[in-house]
Design a protein around this motif. Structure first.
Motif: not given
Length: 273
Positions: A127-128, A131, A135, A141, A170, A172-173
């Motif tokens: 997930v990172r 994200g 961004k 997202k 969330c 990680y996002l």
């Protein structure tokens, strides 16, 4: 699918800032541990780390990353309570059906869902990067989180264990707690609005659901209601979402949300005539 120019510019600025920060941190660490030579060496190491991470992120296809992350995290949420229910499995099937996946893509989705059920799988590695790529694409997202919440609600409610997974994702996002709570309220409202509409419940209840879908109070003025409607439609517009990284296969999901928002707004307008 190409991203929008504004998103590219924002992403470039973010990359440059992140790149410079890594060099600065590395340099300061080197300075404190090895003087001037440590400063130079630390800065160089920071530069190499930043360049490597940037290369890894750029090598990932955003739409493929979204597709994989969606079904993998859906699997983790379904397994969060210890047992995957038939309702959760059916929801995953419904999503695949709405996406009109061919047999190959359906097989991939099932594999990702099954992988997600492994509690030892590190979701951050999945997930990172998503994200980072999304961004400055908040609407995409949000769509991702909405799908996860719908998965959690498939069996009627969001359990503490499911909520823990969603909050982890969330994080990680880079979504705050307030944003998560807002999305939860909206997804619940959309579910209630649809279910109550299908069941033919009292019009007053349905009207209350409609206001909740737009995220406004029943006492809001016409201008405020219209503004909320336009904001929601902008966030869920299928073409905009696809241009910002949503897989084209998920366009039907975005269309459905837009239709729900439109229906809620029409219900409010009718009641106010």
């Amino acid at each position: 699918m190409a991203f929008d120019a504004e998103g590219k510019g924002a992403e470039l600025g973010s990359t440059i800032k992140s790149h410079s920060t890594s060099i600065l941190i590395g340099g300061l660490f080197g300075l404190f541990t090895g003087g001037i030579w440590g400063l130079l060496f630390g800065g160089f190491v920071g530069f190499l780390i930043s360049r490597t991470l940037r290369g890894v992120v750029r090598s990932i296809n955003p739409q493929e990353a979204f597709f994989k992350a969606t079904f993998t995290v859906m699997g983790r949420i379904a397994k969060a309570d210890g047992r995957v229910t038939e309702d959760e499995i059916q929801f995953a099937r419904d999503v695949m059906l709405q996406m009109r996946l061919d047999e190959n893509r359906k097989r991939q989705a099932i594999e990702f869902f099954s992988e997600g059920k492994d509690v030892d799988l590190d979701l951050s590695r999945l997930v990172r990067p998503l994200g980072i790529m999304l961004k400055h694409r908040i609407s995409v997202k949000l769509m991702f989180v909405e799908i996860l919440l719908q998965t959690a609600m498939a069996d009627g409610e969001v359990s503490p264990a499911e909520m823990q997974v969603i909050e982890e994702v969330c994080g990680y996002l880079d979504f705050g707690h307030d944003t998560v709570e807002e999305v939860i309220a909206r997804v619940k409202a959309q579910r209630d609005f649809y279910q109550h509409g299908q069941a033919g419940v009292d019009s007053e209840v349905l009207l209350k659901d409609a206001y909740a879908v737009l995220g406004v109070d029943e006492t809001a003025g016409d201008a405020e209601v219209k503004k909320a409607y336009r904001r929601q439609m902008s966030q869920h517009h299928p073409d905009k979402l696809v241009s910002k990284g949503l897989p084209e296969e998920m366009i039907e999901l975005a269309k459905e949300k837009s239709q729900e928002i439109q229906a809620a707004y029409e219900r409010i307008k009718t009641a106010r005539k």
